[in-house]
Enzyme design. Structure first.
Site, PDB file in Angstrom:
ATOM      1  N   GLU A  80     -84.764 -73.797 -59.874  1.00 37.04           N
ATOM      2  CA  GLU A  80     -84.283 -74.586 -61.005  1.00 37.04           C
ATOM      3  C   GLU A  80     -84.137 -73.666 -62.215  1.00 37.04           C
ATOM      4  OE1 GLU A  80     -85.582 -78.644 -63.429  1.00 37.04           O
ATOM      5  OE2 GLU A  80     -87.117 -77.366 -62.544  1.00 37.04           O
ATOM      6  N   LYS A 179     -80.990 -84.529 -61.225  1.00 36.72           N
ATOM      7  CA  LYS A 179     -82.435 -84.710 -61.359  1.00 36.72           C
ATOM      8  C   LYS A 179     -82.740 -86.033 -62.054  1.00 36.72           C
ATOM      9  CE  LYS A 179     -86.572 -82.340 -63.156  1.00 36.72           C
ATOM     10  NZ  LYS A 179     -87.033 -81.157 -63.936  1.00 36.72           N
ATOM     11  N   CYS A 212     -88.152 -80.165 -58.950  1.00 38.24           N
ATOM     12  CA  CYS A 212     -89.333 -79.978 -59.780  1.00 38.24           C
ATOM     13  C   CYS A 212     -90.154 -81.264 -59.968  1.00 38.24           C
ATOM     14  CB  CYS A 212     -88.942 -79.373 -61.124  1.00 38.24           C
ATOM     15  SG  CYS A 212     -90.294 -78.492 -61.963  1.00 38.24           S
TER      16      CYS A 212
END
Length: 508
Positions: A80, A179, A212
């Protein structure tokens, strides 16, 4: 310079796989990248300056991709924020963004770069995949225009998304993921309206992808595994290690084990921000990992994985995480419990006073039980058993139930829960369990020097005990059963209301 870790027997196996076309297994690669960061400016960089910076990072990633491909890798994951960094406002990130179409458009940017406008980064990533015959996973920024007809359209007239892309070995865009659970500092990006459950099929299994902070969530992380039955998860991350319970390698490997999937986790590398810790994890074992707070160089890792781990005889049996703990009476103790903080959460602790014994500590509905034996009880080290049952509310909101054994930072009990790097006390036997309300519990065992304990030294029993099995004395820093109670979460882990594209309520 790019270094790689790849056992020799795997390299030989990779050549065998490629020659006969067997896809029961595949070679996975992850690259921990020391990102070249832009200068922090109040005004946006020009489009040319932004592309120059991104190309410098892709130059490094290109070397890793080529090296992985020459060693037989079928797929490589990069981190990321790996192409442009992370310190931005909405305005300063904009020159780095591209319009990323939905994969259903059937697009190979390498051979048709102008089809959806200016897309030099997508073109280069696509060519990297195509020219090296390898799946390439990267994290970039997507921009989507909107107008006043959309009541949630930002004032600047566009949505900006933290986005993962996957290009297959022909260079085709096969996956795009926005995300869903943004971390608090990600002010440059917008929350998607809905959680996306992105999966795609390959000759070596079914893959899911998320990013993440998403790993803490039910949507999309649990849904992709349980509802969509993926075999492997691709996981770009920019993970800031927060000891003692949220260090990248222990948490990610525990998640892969508990969820029963392969996890390909690629972290950024920035020691000043405690960012390191990447790995390739299978349900039954940690295949390879990298944790380096000493140098500033990147690291390539490769390992062989089973393409469809659920069908393997080594696939872990399901665990009833509260079966043992709810079947025994709490161990009685005359000593008083005491409070301690771990990452802004107030735990209830009790000190381990003897070289062997049984302890119970409780908070709300969670009781944690520990049976242990030390080689000796040192006077210069203190260990405590802790419990937490509550809503974590700093930098995200999510409900936790945690049982943990930890070395305190000093002999002062007020330091219990603080980060610590080394331990000399060795445990010959241990068994940790808890009365969890959830089936999502992630077991961690961290040794002195922040090293993972090898699987041969411990096991997770079907009745929910994390316990020793080799008899080898272990210098334990942290032992934890980290439980997530998703039904007690707010609507979204980050900020603002959220909804899922799955209408059915979550049932634990």
């Amino acid at each position: 310079m790019i270094t790689s870790y790849f056992p020799k027997y795997v390299a030989v196996f990779a050549l065998f796989v490629l020659s006969v076309g067997a896809l029961d297994t595949f070679i996975a690669a992850v690259y921990e990248h020391a990102v070249i960061l832009p200068n922090r400016t109040e005004t946006p960089a020009s489009k040319e300056e932004a592309l120059l910076l991104m190309n410098k990072n892709i130059d490094v990633l290109e070397k890793a991709v080529k090296l992985a491909a020459t060693q037989g890798a079928h797929i490589i994951v990069t981190p990321e924020d790996g192409i442009y960094g992370w310190v931005f406002t909405r305005e300063t990130i904009y020159p780095y963004l591209e319009d990323i179409p939905h994969p259903e458009v059937n697009w190979i940017p390498c051979t048709d770069p102008q089809r959806f406008g200016y897309a030099p980064v997508q073109e280069r990533l696509s060519c990297l995949a195509k020219d090296n015959s390898i799946y390439v996973v990267a994290n970039i920024g997507d921009k989507k225009p909107c107008n006043a007809s959309d009541p949630k359209c930002p004032p600047d007239g566009r949505y900006q998304y933290n986005t993962d892309v996957v290009f297959d070995s022909q260079g085709k865009l096969v996956a795009r993921y926005h995300k869903y659970n943004l971390f608090a500092p990600e002010i440059q990006f917008d929350f998607p309206k809905d959680s996306e459950f992105v999966t795609f099929d390959t000759p070596f299994g079914k893959f899911g992808i998320f990013t993440c902070f998403d790993i803490f969530s039910h949507d999309p992380a649990v849904v992709v595994v349980n509802e969509f039955q993926v075999d492997s998860v691709l996981y770009p991350t920019a993970w800031y290690n927060t000891l003692p319970l949220l260090s990248a390698v222990p948490f990610h490997s525990a998640w892969a084990r508990a969820m029963g999937v392969n996890l390909l986790a690629a972290n950024t590398h920035n020691t000043s921000m405690h960012m390191t810790g990447s790995g390739i994890y299978a349900p039954e074992a940690v295949k390879v990992y990298h944790y380096d707070m000493e140098t500033e160089s990147g690291q390539l890792m490769l390992s062989e994985l089973k393409s469809r781990p659920r069908s393997e005889p080594t696939y872990p049996a399901p665990v009833d995480w509260s079966a043992y703990a709810k079947g025994i009476k709490p161990f009685l103790s005359e000593q008083l419990d005491f409070p301690g903080m771990i990452y802004f959460d107030e735990f209830t602790f009790t000190e381990l006073k003897r070289n062997a014994g049984n302890y119970t500590v409780c908070q709300k509905d969670l009781c944690c039980h520990l049976t242990y034996k030390m080689s000796e009880k040192r006077t210069d080290e203190v260990f405590a058993l802790g419990a937490f049952d509550g809503l974590h509310t700093v930098e995200g909101q999510y409900y936790l139930q945690i049982c943990t054994l930890q070395k305190c930072q000093s002999t002062d009990l007020r330091t219990c829960g603080e980060p610590v790097g080394s331990a000399f006390t060795k445990f010959e036997e241990f068994a940790l369990s808890g009365t969890f309300e959830t089936s999502y519990v992630f077991p961690q065992l961290i040794l002195s020097g922040s090293q993972l304990a090898p699987e041969r030294h411990y096991e997770v029993s079907r009745d929910g005990r994390l316990q020793s099995r080799s008899g080898a004395p272990l210098p334990i820093l942290v032992m934890a059963l980290y439980g997530r109670v998703f039904e007690k979460d707010p609507p979204r882990l980050g900020q603002g209301p959220g909804k899922s594209k799955l209408s059915a309520p979550f049932q634990d």
